[in-house]
Structure formats: C-alpha cells, structure tokens
Design a protein around this motif. Structure first.
Motif, PDB file in Angstrom:
ATOM      1  N   HIS A  36      16.679 -17.968  48.028  1.00 42.55           N
ATOM      2  CA  HIS A  36      16.877 -19.377  48.389  1.00 42.55           C
ATOM      3  C   HIS A  36      16.765 -19.623  49.892  1.00 42.55           C
ATOM      4  O   HIS A  36      16.434 -20.703  50.331  1.00 42.55           O
ATOM      5  CB  HIS A  36      18.248 -19.868  47.903  1.00 42.55           C
ATOM      6  N   MET A  90      12.112 -28.429  46.931  1.00 40.01           N
ATOM      7  CA  MET A  90      12.871 -28.643  48.152  1.00 40.01           C
ATOM      8  C   MET A  90      12.924 -27.360  48.980  1.00 40.01           C
ATOM      9  O   MET A  90      13.213 -27.395  50.165  1.00 40.01           O
ATOM     10  CB  MET A  90      14.278 -29.108  47.813  1.00 40.01           C
ATOM     11  N   LEU A  91      12.655 -26.227  48.335  1.00 37.83           N
ATOM     12  CA  LEU A  91      12.699 -24.956  49.048  1.00 37.83           C
ATOM     13  C   LEU A  91      11.372 -24.661  49.735  1.00 37.83           C
ATOM     14  O   LEU A  91      11.337 -24.130  50.836  1.00 37.83           O
ATOM     15  CB  LEU A  91      13.047 -23.826  48.073  1.00 37.83           C
ATOM     16  N   ASN A 111      15.141 -26.643  41.915  1.00 36.06           N
ATOM     17  CA  ASN A 111      14.811 -27.503  43.057  1.00 36.06           C
ATOM     18  C   ASN A 111      13.768 -26.846  43.950  1.00 36.06           C
ATOM     19  O   ASN A 111      13.780 -27.020  45.155  1.00 36.06           O
ATOM     20  CB  ASN A 111      16.080 -27.853  43.841  1.00 36.06           C
ATOM     21  N   VAL A 121      14.124 -21.561  52.231  1.00 33.00           N
ATOM     22  CA  VAL A 121      14.101 -22.976  52.607  1.00 33.00           C
ATOM     23  C   VAL A 121      14.016 -23.142  54.129  1.00 33.00           C
ATOM     24  O   VAL A 121      13.500 -24.134  54.640  1.00 33.00           O
ATOM     25  CB  VAL A 121      15.337 -23.708  52.025  1.00 33.00           C
TER      26      VAL A 121
HETATM   27  C1  LIG Z   1      18.837 -25.715  45.498  1.00 30.94           C
HETATM   28  O1  LIG Z   1      19.734 -25.475  44.442  1.00 30.94           O
HETATM   29  C2  LIG Z   1      20.712 -24.479  44.710  1.00 30.94           C
HETATM   30  C3  LIG Z   1      21.538 -24.304  43.473  1.00 30.94           C
HETATM   31  O2  LIG Z   1      20.719 -24.019  42.399  1.00 30.94           O
HETATM   32  C4  LIG Z   1      21.583 -24.912  45.877  1.00 30.94           C
HETATM   33  O3  LIG Z   1      22.501 -23.895  46.177  1.00 30.94           O
HETATM   34  C5  LIG Z   1      20.702 -25.181  47.072  1.00 30.94           C
HETATM   35  O4  LIG Z   1      21.478 -25.699  48.123  1.00 30.94           O
HETATM   36  C6  LIG Z   1      19.603 -26.167  46.735  1.00 30.94           C
HETATM   37  N1  LIG Z   1      18.715 -26.270  47.875  1.00 30.94           N
HETATM   38  C7  LIG Z   1      18.293 -27.420  48.360  1.00 30.94           C
HETATM   39  C8  LIG Z   1      17.396 -27.372  49.541  1.00 30.94           C
HETATM   40  O5  LIG Z   1      18.615 -28.472  47.856  1.00 30.94           O
END
Ligand SMILES: *[C@@H]1O[C@H](CO)[C@@H](O)[C@H](O)[C@H]1NC(C)=O
Ligand SMILES: *[C@@H]1O[C@H](CO)[C@@H](O)[C@H](O)[C@H]1NC(C)=O
Ligand SMILES: *[C@@H]1O[C@H](CO)[C@@H](O)[C@H](O)[C@H]1NC(C)=O
Ligand SMILES: *[C@@H]1O[C@H](CO)[C@@H](O)[C@H](O)[C@H]1NC(C)=O
Ligand SMILES: *[C@@H]1O[C@H](CO)[C@@H](O)[C@H](O)[C@H]1NC(C)=O
Ligand SMILES: *[C@@H]1O[C@H](CO)[C@@H](O)[C@H](O)[C@H]1NC(C)=O
Ligand SMILES: *[C@@H]1O[C@H](CO)[C@@H](O)[C@H](O)[C@H]1NC(C)=O
Ligand SMILES: CC(=O)N[C@H]1CO[C@H](CO)[C@@H](O)[C@@H]1O
Length: 614
Positions: free
Chosen positions: A97, A125-126, A122, A100
C-alpha cells in the motif's frame, strides 16, 4: 532528458510532469518517493535478498534511489520514481500500500513473485497514473476491483496466472487507452465484457467459467422448470405439507404450464421483434445514471436481450446484464406476466423507485413498451449469494465466516427495514439466497422487493410450487402451504432458511451431508439433528475450529428460531436483525450506521394485500 518515449505516451507523461511541477513542492515530493520505496521494502519479504543488497537508504545523494534494482527515475539525478520493475525477485507479501507515496509512478511490474491477498479495492487511489500494470504470476485472490476502471491511463493490464475469482468488471471497458489485457489462468466466471480492441482467446483462457467472445457463448444460467420433475421430486419426499399442496394444486399445472410455454422463449429474444417500432420510448429514470435513456439503448446494451446476457431468472421474470455505450453496466429485468394497467404500474414503480436503503438493489428506472415491462437496476458485480455459497465448481473457495456473518447481518437489516421502517411496508414473499445479490464489496443487496404485488396472484402463489425452481420449495413456510397467505413471519421463515444455508453451506433442498436415505429439506435435516442433540454436526466443516465456534452456534440458533413451525414462535425481522447484530458485534458491521428502530407497534398496513386462495 526524458529519454526516448513513444510519442503518444509522451504527451501524457509531459502532462503528468507539468502537473507535478505545479502541484507540489519539489523536496517533499522526492522525500515521498524515498519513503515510498522504504515502505515497499519494509512490507515485502525479500526471500532472495535482492532488495536487501541493493536498496540501501543510507546515502543522501540526490538521485541515489535511481540506482536501486528495479527503479527507473524521471531523471537520473532526481529522486522521483517513474517505473518500478520488480519481476521475479522472490518477493512475498500483500500488495504494498505504501506505493501510494510514489506519486509520479507510471509503470508497475510486480509479476512472478509470491504476492497474495486481494488487489486493493481502492487501487486507483494508490497508482492513479500507471500506464502499465503487471501483477501476473502471483497468488492474488478475490475479485478484480472495479476501481481499476478509474486508473484511466492504463494501456497494459496483465493479471494472468493468479487466483482471481468473480466477474471481469464490465467497467474495465471504460479504459479507453487499454490495448493489452490478460486475465488467463485465474478462477474468473461470467460473461467477458466487450472491449473495443480485439481480445485474443489466450488472454482469457483457463478460467473457471468465462464465456462470450472470444470464447464460447454463455449458456443460460437457468432453464424453465419442468413441472413433472417438481411433482416427481416432491413426491420423492419433501415435507408432508408441501406434498399435500403440490397434489392439491396438481390440476392447475396443465393450465399454468400451457401459459408458461409461450414464455419459455426457446429462441431467446423473439419477443423483442414486437418492440421494433417503439425503440424510441424513453426509459423513466429515478436516478440519473445517464442523462437520457431510450429503449433502444437498453436493446443495444443487452445485444437485443440476447440469451447470453441472461444472468438469472425466477418467478418475477428474467434478469439481463447490459453495458451502456458509456460503459455503465446495468441489470435489466423483464417482468413476467404483469397485467397491471400502465397507470397503476407507473405509480407502483414511482413508489418502488423511492424505496431506498443501503441493502436494497437500487431501482434506477423502468420502461413500458407495448406488453413488456422492463426494470433497470444498478449492476451487482458479485452475483447472487446462492452462487457464492454453492459454486458450480467445488474447487471454488468457500466464503469465509466473517463475510457470511456480515451478509447475514446486513441482509437482515434490509429485510427488517422493509418490514418495519419503509413506507409503505413491504413483505418480500420470494426470499431465497437468489434474491440477495452481492456488490463489488460483497455488501448484500436485496432484489425483487415489491415485485410480488405486480404479478398475477395465481402466478406468485401457486407458482411457488408449480412454476418456481424446485429449490424454492425449501424456502416456503409450512403455514403458507395451508393458507396461501403472505405474512411477515413467512418472510422470517424463508430468511431463516437463507441463514441455515450460510452456516451449513448446504442447499435448501438437497442436503449433501445427510445420509443418502434422507430425503427431506434442509429444515427437516436440521430439526432431525436437533432432536438427536447433534445440531453441531450441521455447521459447515470449513468453518468449524477456526476460533469462531461460539458465533457459529449462536447464529445457527437464530436460524433455527426463524424456521420454527408455529409462526408466532418465530422472531420478528427486527428481532432477527438485533440478534445477528449482537453476534457480529466485535466486527463492527453496523457501527457507523444508525440502529434501526421499528416505527410500528403491532398492526401494520402492509403494501402487500393478503390474498387468500379461492
Ligand atoms: C486504501 O484502502 C486501505 C484499506 O483497504 C486504506 O488503509 C488506505 O488508506 C486506502 N488508501 C487510500 C489512498 O485511500
Ligand atoms: C541484508 O544485508 C545485510 C548487509 O547488507 C546482511 O548483514 C544481512 O544478513 C542481509 N539480510 C538478509 C535477510 O539477506
Ligand atoms: C551514494 O550514491 C552515489 C550515487 O550512486 C555514489 O556515487 C556514492 O558513492 C554513494 N555514497 C555512499 C556513501 O554510498
Ligand atoms: C497461494 O495461496 C494459497 C492459499 O493462500 C496457498 O495454499 C498456496 O500455496 C499459494 N501458492 C503460491 C504459489 O504461493
Ligand atoms: C490458488 O489457490 C489454491 C488454493 O487456494 C492453490 O492451491 C494454488 O496454488 C493457487 N494458485 C496459484 C497460481 O498460486
Ligand atoms: C470511477 O469509475 C466509475 C466507473 O467504473 C465511475 O462511475 C466513477 O465516476 C469514477 N470515479 C472517478 C472519481 O473518476
Ligand atoms: C476505444 O474507445 C476509446 C474511447 O472510449 C477511444 O478513444 C479509442 O480510440 C477506441 N479504440 C478503438 C480501437 O476503437
Ligand atoms: C472502494 C474505493 O476505494 N473506491 C474508489 C474508486 O476510485 C474512485 C476514484 O479514483 C474513488 O473516489 C473511490 O473511493
């Protein structure tokens, strides 16, 4: 300085570059990129030591990360990541994650590693600017997230050789720049959406059940039921009450099946021929999915209601899947045999269009064209609960417990809302695991509510036995067989059977775990086990011993209460919801939303008038 780039990609990259220059201060952006790589390194297990030896963060020269294995920068002397290419490096873990923070990244290749878990829902968004995404040859599971369709710069998307299941989201056809797409060797099912570039058969090969171009056409999911089979199987021994009814109603069969024949529609969409002249009719919309919609758009979206687009059929009609020209996917229900006058129908629709709840499938609009009534719904990416619980292929993964519990709690919430809070109150009358649909996040959404009323009384009641799927028999409350009166407690019974399906993993009529000599329904089997003090044996073996036995047993108890023979002894739907909510307390399934309070106190004017058989 930007190396030699494909001219088309160039314009886009320049755009991103300018955007980044404008958007954020240089130093913090590059700090982000360093933190991005640090977090990726920290979150992945580096089994072959590639990152360990090369990704050394103890050097503060500008551009030092550009010398790391697998990293391309925009400029060799600037810590700004352009591509990450970590193919075949023995990396283990979930999708990182932390990526991002690599805000300027345009290419990501994590192929041929040992990554597992789901692709983040999501994802757009990443990695919003990627043009090329390669996650192939890993162990990713779960569904392909619809959010990939928001990664609008994607040219190349490679997801093959993973463990992905569910549908290919039709929204992916929105990726107008995409030229290469591969999902071969996964566990995907359902129709392949129609992309506007040519898709090779290899790129979708070796999945569980994909169909449609370039593979074989999809076959109909359900066929018209042969009444003989029903009567035969029923006499084979379901409950005594049901046998009585089937025999009692036997004389209706010939009449009804004659009526049915013409609707069996062996050639699929012949009926659409009669609509030739009225294609310009507007679809009345409750929600503006698109500014205007005509019948012709629905025809185009469903390939003229081609049988390949059928995703289910039941008592109220046949459901088609369709994709509008702008890529929006829809479900369109062709109501069966609705004989209400247009005006009355429109006012029913206006009522149903205003019935909105998080756990109901949103009705987007409807269309009356000659004798046809078409209802337009939002698309539900994960199909029916029935198909998730009882996959055609046994190798398919069983739903995990927390997901089943969530589905139980939230579906109960939807039904309780229909019974107690919605105005007008609605008895569903057709509750089964097929009327509970699952969206992309496996949120349960109830379909078919309010439709029983639009059917002819003969159709909704008698057809429960005569025309419905044989499986539907397993959901019908015993008193209904005697009285033919729809009641809220009848809904509770049917929902109890769905809860039993969730906790046992068994089908409502054919119990796989029971001895071969046993011919009863799921409810019969449960009551037998209960009498023998062996209720524990009923629980799905894939769930037992996973540390949730207590929850499983409590859940089973609630289900058992719902299917008690005397309607008075069953809880109300509101109570069912409260009981399930308490069992799922630790998971916070309901924390963010209000607690439902019944606004009625006993006697209620239900939308459904009570119809007693003559
Ligand atoms: C994407 O989702 C994860 C949980 O699945 C969350 O922890 C993370 O902050 C989210 N990232 C964005 C950029 O929204
Ligand atoms: C990582 O590299 C350091 C030296 O750079 C070494 O001491 C350590 O053992 C390595 N760890 C692994 C897991 O390879
Ligand atoms: C830091 O990285 C630069 C560029 O790769 C290299 O020339 C320099 O020797 C490195 N310094 C240290 C202390 O490792
Ligand atoms: C994939 O994941 C499953 C279950 O999580 C595991 O049993 C299997 O060994 C994994 N396969 C690979 C190649 O990592
Ligand atoms: C997919 O998952 C199954 C078990 O869930 C596992 O046996 C198999 O190795 C996985 N496939 C891949 C390609 O990792
Ligand atoms: C994301 O994609 C969906 C369609 O898949 C679209 O409806 C939605 O508007 C998009 N969101 C953004 C912020 O672009
Ligand atoms: C596919 O559709 C997009 C718009 O959605 C368009 O820009 C592109 O040119 C189309 N490609 C082909 C090969 O038709
Ligand atoms: C579930 C989820 O994260 N959805 C996201 C999909 O992408 C859009 C735009 O990129 C977001 O606004 C959603 O929140």
């Amino acid at each position: 300085m930007i190396m030699v780039l494909h001219s088309r990609v160039f314009a886009f990259l320049l755009g991103v570059f300018l955007l980044l220059l404008l958007g954020c201060s240089l130093s913090s952006a590059t700090e982000d990129d360093i933190n991005c790589l640090k977090s990726i390194k920290a979150s992945l297990k580096d089994t072959l030591g590639y990152l360990n030896s090369s990704w050394n963060f103890n050097n503060n020269t500008e551009g030092y990360i550009c010398r790391f294995t697998g990293i391309d920068c925009w400029h060799p002397d600037e810590n700004r990541v352009l591509n990450i290419r970590l193919s075949d490096m023995g990396l283990e873990g979930e999708f990182p994650h932390g990526i991002v923070k690599c805000k300027s990244m345009t290419g990501l290749d994590l192929s041929s590693n040992m990554l597992y878990g789901s692709i983040p829902p999501n994802i757009s968004m990443l990695i919003p600017y990627v043009t090329s995404l390669d996650l192939s040859s890993n162990n990713f599971s779960g569904v392909i997230p619809i959010n990939l369709s928001n990664c609008s710069f994607i040219n190349i998307l490679n997801l093959d050789h993973n463990n992905l299941s569910g549908l290919i989201p039709p929204e992916l056809t929105l990726l107008g720049r995409m030229k290469t797409f591969s999902v071969a060797n996964n566990r995907l099912t359902g129709p392949i959406p129609i992309f506007n570039f040519s898709l090779s058969a290899e790129s979708v090969a070796s999945n569980f059940g994909l169909c449609g171009k370039p593979l074989d056409p999809c076959r109909e999911t359900m066929k018209g039921t042969k009444t003989g089979v029903i009567a035969g199987a029923a006499i084979g021994g379901v409950t005594v009450a049901a046998i009585g009814v089937v025999i009692g109603l036997f004389f209706y069969q010939r009449r009804l099946s004659a009526m049915r024949k013409k609707d069996d529609d062996p050639d699929g969409n012949k009926w659409t021929k009669s609509l030739k002249g009225v294609k310009g009719i507007q679809v009345s919309l409750f929600e503006k999915v698109i500014s205007r919609m005509r019948l012709s758009d629905l025809m185009k979206a469903t390939n003229s209601f081609h049988k390949n687009n059928i995703i289910g059929s039941g008592r109220t009609g046949t459901m088609y899947m369709g994709v509008l020209e702008d890529g929006t996917s829809l479900m369109i229900k062709r109501l069966q045999n609705s004989q209400h006058p247009d005006k009355e129908f429109s006012s029913e629709m206006a009522t149903l269009g205003s019935v909105k709840h998080r756990n109901l499938v949103p009705l987007l609009g409807y269309c009356v064209a000659k004798r046809e009534r078409l209802l337009v719904y939002r698309f539900m990416a994960n199909g029916t609960l029935h198909d998730s619980l009882h996959p055609a292929d046994d190798a398919n993964q069983a739903l995990e417990w927390s997901l089943r519990l969530k589905i139980g709690v939230r579906a109960a919430k939807g039904f309780a809302w229909l019974h107690h809070n919605c105005n007008p109150r609605i008895i569903h009358r057709n509750i089964s695991s097929k009327c509970i649909l699952l969206d992309a996040d496996f949120e349960p959404k109830i379909s078919d509510f309010g439709l029983a009323r639009l059917m002819n009384p003969v159709d909704t009641h008698l057809s429960t036995f005569v025309n419905g799927e044989f499986g539907d028999l397993g959901y019908v409350a015993p008193e209904y067989a005697r009285t033919l009166v729809a009641t809220p407690k009848g809904d509770v019974y049917s929902f109890g059977v769905v809860l039993l399906e969730l906790v046992t993993g068994e089908r409502p009529t054919l119990v796989a775990k029971a001895p071969e000599s046993f011919k009863g329904s799921l409810v019969d089997w449960i009551s037998q086990l209960s009498n023998d003090g062996k209720l524990h044996d009923a629980i799905d073996t894939s769930l037992v011993g996973t540390g949730v036995d207590n929850e499983l047993f409590q859940f089973l108890k609630v289900a058992c209460n719902c299917v008690l023979p005397p309607p008075k002894e069953r809880p109300t739907m509101f109570e069912v919801y409260q009981l399930l909510r308490a069992i799922g307390e630790q998971y916070n399934f309901t924390s963010e939303d209000e607690i439902l309070m019944p606004s009625d106190s006993g006697n209620v004017d239900y939308l459904e008038e009570l119809i007693v058989a003559r």
